[in-house]
Structure formats: C-alpha cells, structure tokens
Design a protein around this motif. Structure first.
Motif, PDB file in Angstrom:
ATOM      1  N   UNK A  72     -22.115 -23.128 -64.490  1.00 18.66           N
ATOM      2  CA  UNK A  72     -22.574 -22.308 -63.373  1.00 18.66           C
ATOM      3  C   UNK A  72     -21.441 -21.564 -62.681  1.00 18.66           C
ATOM      4  N   UNK A  73     -20.192 -21.953 -62.934  1.00 24.07           N
ATOM      5  CA  UNK A  73     -19.062 -21.281 -62.288  1.00 24.07           C
ATOM      6  C   UNK A  73     -18.735 -19.931 -62.920  1.00 24.07           C
ATOM      7  N   UNK A  74     -19.333 -19.626 -64.072  1.00 19.73           N
ATOM      8  CA  UNK A  74     -19.084 -18.334 -64.710  1.00 19.73           C
ATOM      9  C   UNK A  74     -19.669 -17.207 -63.863  1.00 19.73           C
ATOM     10  N   UNK A  75     -19.073 -16.022 -63.980  1.00 15.22           N
ATOM     11  CA  UNK A  75     -19.582 -14.872 -63.229  1.00 15.22           C
ATOM     12  C   UNK A  75     -18.455 -14.023 -62.684  1.00 15.22           C
ATOM     13  N   UNK A  76     -18.802 -13.170 -61.736  1.00 11.47           N
ATOM     14  CA  UNK A  76     -17.844 -12.248 -61.135  1.00 11.47           C
ATOM     15  C   UNK A  76     -17.299 -12.813 -59.826  1.00 11.47           C
ATOM     16  N   UNK A  77     -15.961 -12.784 -59.715  1.00 15.24           N
ATOM     17  CA  UNK A  77     -15.270 -13.183 -58.492  1.00 15.24           C
ATOM     18  C   UNK A  77     -14.486 -11.990 -57.957  1.00 15.24           C
ATOM     19  N   UNK A  78     -14.295 -11.968 -56.655  1.00 10.70           N
ATOM     20  CA  UNK A  78     -13.475 -10.928 -56.019  1.00 10.70           C
ATOM     21  C   UNK A  78     -12.468 -11.596 -55.105  1.00 10.70           C
ATOM     22  N   UNK A  79     -11.239 -11.130 -55.152  1.00 11.01           N
ATOM     23  CA  UNK A  79     -10.218 -11.590 -54.214  1.00 11.01           C
ATOM     24  C   UNK A  79      -9.804 -10.386 -53.373  1.00 11.01           C
ATOM     25  N   UNK A  80      -9.794 -10.562 -52.057  1.00 10.39           N
ATOM     26  CA  UNK A  80      -9.527  -9.461 -51.129  1.00 10.39           C
ATOM     27  C   UNK A  80      -8.357  -9.848 -50.236  1.00 10.39           C
ATOM     28  N   UNK A  81      -7.388  -8.931 -50.161  1.00 12.28           N
ATOM     29  CA  UNK A  81      -6.203  -9.135 -49.326  1.00 12.28           C
ATOM     30  C   UNK A  81      -6.070  -7.958 -48.356  1.00 12.28           C
ATOM     31  N   UNK A  82      -5.668  -8.241 -47.151  1.00 16.29           N
ATOM     32  CA  UNK A  82      -5.455  -7.199 -46.145  1.00 16.29           C
ATOM     33  C   UNK A  82      -4.013  -6.718 -46.229  1.00 16.29           C
ATOM     34  N   UNK A  83      -3.832  -5.388 -46.293  1.00 13.56           N
ATOM     35  CA  UNK A  83      -2.499  -4.791 -46.355  1.00 13.56           C
ATOM     36  C   UNK A  83      -2.357  -3.811 -45.200  1.00 13.56           C
ATOM     37  N   UNK A  84      -1.314  -3.997 -44.396  1.00 10.15           N
ATOM     38  CA  UNK A  84      -1.075  -3.139 -43.226  1.00 10.15           C
ATOM     39  C   UNK A  84       0.038  -2.155 -43.541  1.00 10.15           C
ATOM     40  N   UNK A  85      -0.182  -0.881 -43.167  1.00 11.49           N
ATOM     41  CA  UNK A  85       0.832   0.158 -43.380  1.00 11.49           C
ATOM     42  C   UNK A  85       0.719   1.197 -42.274  1.00 11.49           C
ATOM     43  N   UNK A  86       1.826   1.341 -41.536  1.00 12.80           N
ATOM     44  CA  UNK A  86       1.904   2.312 -40.444  1.00 12.80           C
ATOM     45  C   UNK A  86       0.720   2.178 -39.499  1.00 12.80           C
ATOM     46  N   UNK A  87       0.436   0.937 -39.124  1.00  9.77           N
ATOM     47  CA  UNK A  87      -0.607   0.669 -38.148  1.00  9.77           C
ATOM     48  C   UNK A  87      -2.010   0.690 -38.710  1.00  9.77           C
ATOM     49  N   UNK A  88      -2.159   0.983 -39.996  1.00  9.56           N
ATOM     50  CA  UNK A  88      -3.483   1.002 -40.617  1.00  9.56           C
ATOM     51  C   UNK A  88      -3.640  -0.234 -41.507  1.00  9.56           C
ATOM     52  N   UNK A  89      -4.888  -0.736 -41.580  1.00 14.13           N
ATOM     53  CA  UNK A  89      -5.191  -1.896 -42.403  1.00 14.13           C
ATOM     54  C   UNK A  89      -6.091  -1.467 -43.573  1.00 14.13           C
ATOM     55  N   UNK A  90      -5.678  -1.891 -44.749  1.00 10.33           N
ATOM     56  CA  UNK A  90      -6.415  -1.525 -45.958  1.00 10.33           C
ATOM     57  C   UNK A  90      -6.777  -2.798 -46.724  1.00 10.33           C
ATOM     58  N   UNK A  91      -7.933  -2.765 -47.371  1.00  8.44           N
ATOM     59  CA  UNK A  91      -8.319  -3.846 -48.270  1.00  8.44           C
ATOM     60  C   UNK A  91      -7.738  -3.592 -49.658  1.00  8.44           C
ATOM     61  N   UNK A  92      -7.248  -4.663 -50.259  1.00  9.37           N
ATOM     62  CA  UNK A  92      -6.837  -4.615 -51.664  1.00  9.37           C
ATOM     63  C   UNK A  92      -7.743  -5.579 -52.406  1.00  9.37           C
ATOM     64  N   UNK A  93      -8.586  -5.040 -53.282  1.00 14.63           N
ATOM     65  CA  UNK A  93      -9.604  -5.838 -53.968  1.00 14.63           C
ATOM     66  C   UNK A  93      -9.308  -5.910 -55.459  1.00 14.63           C
ATOM     67  N   UNK A  94      -9.416  -7.113 -55.982  1.00 14.99           N
ATOM     68  CA  UNK A  94      -9.309  -7.314 -57.426  1.00 14.99           C
ATOM     69  C   UNK A  94     -10.555  -8.099 -57.869  1.00 14.99           C
ATOM     70  N   UNK A  95     -11.195  -7.606 -58.902  1.00 12.81           N
ATOM     71  CA  UNK A  95     -12.401  -8.250 -59.433  1.00 12.81           C
ATOM     72  C   UNK A  95     -12.058  -9.014 -60.709  1.00 12.81           C
ATOM     73  N   UNK A  96     -12.661 -10.191 -60.853  1.00 12.67           N
ATOM     74  CA  UNK A  96     -12.390 -11.073 -61.987  1.00 12.67           C
ATOM     75  C   UNK A  96     -13.714 -11.471 -62.623  1.00 12.67           C
ATOM     76  N   UNK A  97     -13.779 -11.354 -63.941  1.00 15.48           N
ATOM     77  CA  UNK A  97     -14.936 -11.852 -64.679  1.00 15.48           C
ATOM     78  C   UNK A  97     -14.542 -13.162 -65.351  1.00 15.48           C
TER      79      UNK A  97
END
Length: 403
Positions: free
Chosen positions: A200-225
């Motif tokens: 049941x653990x098979x499937x799609x996973x996503x890992x999301x990290x917050x990255x800050x640059x010049x006062x702005x925050x961006x999501x960095x997303x990586x998808x794993x099958x």
C-alpha cells in the motif's frame, strides 16, 4: 590536500564577464547535448549547472576561464545580475521563478585565451497539473517488508550550508501525519524514512521545501513515484557442474560451464566466479588465453540457475597441472568445486595392431599346424598303398612256381 586546494582554486577561477562585453564566441568546439533533460514546475526556482564544467575540473591545470550562458534562439548572453528573473551565479544559470516560456535549449560556453567549448542542456517547464505528474516524477524503489527511505532529489543548490531546513512530505497530495510512526522526516535531512514497507505504500510522493530569496518565498517541489519490489529470498546455492576431471586435447578450444542451482532463490545476491591456483582468471591469464564468459541467469521449470563459462583458447600443457575452482557465494553459503583438465588418450595404430598381430600369429600357427599334420598323414597313406601293391604283384608268381 593539495588536490583539494587546486580544485577550490579552479572553481573560483570561473568568472562572468560584464554584460556589455559579452559576445558569442567563435570557433568553439561543440560537445553536444547533455543526455539529461531538466523537467521543472512553473513558479518555482530552477538552477542549471554547466554540463561540461566537470571536463575542465578534471584537467591537471585550469587557467582563468570565462563562463557564459545563452538560450539557443538568442545571441544575447544571460547577465550576471540578480536584479533580473534570469541570471548567472557562480557559473550556474538561475531562473526564478520559472515560466513555461522558459522551456528550450540553453547553451553553456566555457573559454579561455586558447580554448573554447560549448554544451547544451534542455529545460522543460510544466504547469502545476496532475497530467504532468508522471513526467516530473523521479522513480524510486523500496523492498517489501523492509525499512527504507525516499530521497528528495536535486536540492543541493538550495540546501547548501542549511542545517535547519524543513521538508514537508505528501502522499497522493495528502500531507503525511508527523505523528505517524510509519513515516519519519527528520529536520535537516532530505530523506523520508518508511518502516515495514507494504504494498500500500506504493504511489506518488511529493517533497516540498521553502526557499527564500530577496524577501520572497518560493516552493521547491520534487515528485517521486515509489515502486515496491518483492523481498528477495536467498537460498543455499548448489554447484551441479563441472565434473572433477575434464578430458581434452592439447591445442583445442575448451569450454567448461560452472552451473549453480538456486531453487527459488534470487540471482542478484549470489556471486559466481572461477579461480586458477587461488588467483582470479583475469590476473592469472592477463594475455586473455583463458577467460570467463558472461554470467547467465535463467529459469527452468520455475527454478533459478546461474552459469559462468571458463573458456580456453587453446588448451596448453600448463593447464594440465593447474587447479581450477568454481566459486559461489551469497550471505548463506560459500562453496567451491575443484576441477582438473586432463589430456585425453590419443589413438595409436601401432598399439592397436599389437593384439591384432598376436591374433593373426596364433591363427597362422594353428593353420600351419593343421596343414603340416594333414600333409604328414597323406604321406603315410601313400606309403602303405605302395607296399600292398608290390605284395599283390609277387603273389601270382609264387602260384606259377607251384604249378
């Protein structure tokens, strides 16, 4: 330490010329397109590294070089300023945030006074839709009924010198419960630990990290099958060939198979090789006269086998006194089987004619004996007949005298 110092100095030597002085280099050697296409998500940061930089870092000495980027459909180089959405920093091309129109081919040029080369890399930026999920996913594999970990990939540009980073993990777009003991995400790590992996653990996973640059925050997303493999079970291997003695002729080509029975066990965890006088075949025969064939893995009647051939081309007298061993090893067993190469007895007409000559000699003697005996008997018969004839002739004369 000296090599590390050179490496640091070489990397620091990569500089970006001011935008006003950049020109498209001429007479550059084009190394081709990088084998890997970079797939990214719209609205997130993208960092492209110059593919051929590693060729330069591998040189014994690297002089001062200039590194520039440009898009394939433009002669203008990317500026080295962060004020724009696309810029170059420490030799890497930054796009923040990425847009779908940024998709295309980017060319990195590395040059010094006497040399210039180029290499391209493909970038494709997708929108945030479920349809793009299979293309954007990184395949990873875990084994059933074991514990393993998923890795959030390609984050080195954003995690440098950051020990307090936090990555949020999702499965099928649902945030994983931090209190769930099955999944463990440690602060400062890019891995998700999974205990007692199930189907049941098979499937799609996503890992999301917050990255800050010049006062702005961006999501960095990586998808794993994630794919779950069956747990590979090992069995004790059994060597079923070769025989202890192999007969051959000097100067001939010989192939000896080492065949191992594994039953229902796995191929991948079992090692199989040949040795000659306690030495590997490659070391013992550096001239290549005796070699190992490719490893064969196959099944017969739902039973697994592995096989490695020992190939002589040709057999020489030295092989007749060499101890050859087939060796098999896995976590459950270590076995070896000795075999020897012997010269087959050659057929000799001279040796084969000796008993045949004896037979002819005996038969000839018997025939001569019978012939001699027959001839002797015939001579005796003729003598007796002659004597009787003489007596018969003298008998009438005696009668006449009586008259």
């Amino acid at each position: 330490m000296f090599f590390l110092y050179l490496l640091i100095m070489d990397v620091s030597a990569f500089t970006i010329q001011p935008e006003g002085h950049m020109v498209v280099p001429e007479n550059c050697q084009f190394r081709g397109k990088h084998f890997k296409t970079s797939f990214k998500v719209e609205g997130e940061p993208v960092v492209l590294r110059c593919p051929q930089v590693w060729y330069w870092l591998g040189a014994s000495a690297i002089p001062h070089v200039n590194l520039t980027w440009r898009k394939n459909d433009s002669v203008k180089v990317v500026p080295g300023k962060e004020e724009t959405r696309v810029w170059v920093q420490d030799g890497a091309l930054w796009i923040l945030p990425a847009m779908q129109e940024d998709s295309g081919t980017y060319i990195c040029t590395v040059r010094n006074i006497s040399y210039c080369d180029e290499m391209s890399i493909e970038l494709r930026v997708f929108g945030k839709t479920e349809a793009s999920l299979p293309v954007l996913s990184y395949p990873q594999i875990l084994t059933f009924s074991t514990s393993g970990s998923l890795v959030c990939p390609e984050l080195s540009e954003f995690t440098h010198n950051k020990t307090d980073m936090k990555i949020h993990w999702y499965k099928d777009s649902v945030l994983l419960d931090p209190d769930n003991k099955k999944f463990l995400s440690v602060k400062g790590m890019t891995r998700l630990l999974i205990h007692n992996v199930s189907v049941e653990d098979a499937g799609y996973y996503s890992c999301v990290m917050i990255f800050a640059h010049q006062g702005m925050r961006y999501n960095i997303t990586r998808n794993i099958k994630l794919r779950i493999n069956k747990k590979e079970e090992e069995t004790i291997p059994v060597i079923i060939s070769p025989h202890q003695t192999i007969l051959t002729s000097l100067g001939s080509r010989l192939t000896i198979p080492c065949k191992v029975f594994l039953g229902a066990g796995t191929h991948s965890t079992t090692m199989l090789w040949w040795m000659a006088n306690n030495t590997s075949i490659d070391n013992a025969y550096q001239d290549g006269r005796v070699t190992e064939g490719q490893r064969l893995e196959y099944s017969e009647n739902n039973k697994n086998y592995i096989e490695v051939l020992l190939i002589f081309d040709p057999v020489i007298r030295e092989d007749l006194t060499t101890d050859f061993k087939c060796v098999v090893h896995n976590t459950l067993s270590f076995q070896m089987l000795h075999t020897a190469v012997k010269e087959v007895a050659t057929f000799s007409w001279g040796i084969a004619l000796i008993p045949l000559s004896l037979v002819f000699f005996v038969l000839g003697g018997m025939w001569m004996h019978r012939w001699y005996k027959h001839r002797t008997g015939k001579a005796c018969g003729l003598t007796t007949l002659k004597t009787d004839h003489q007596d018969f002739q003298s008998y009438p004369s005696k009668i006449k005298e009586i008259k």
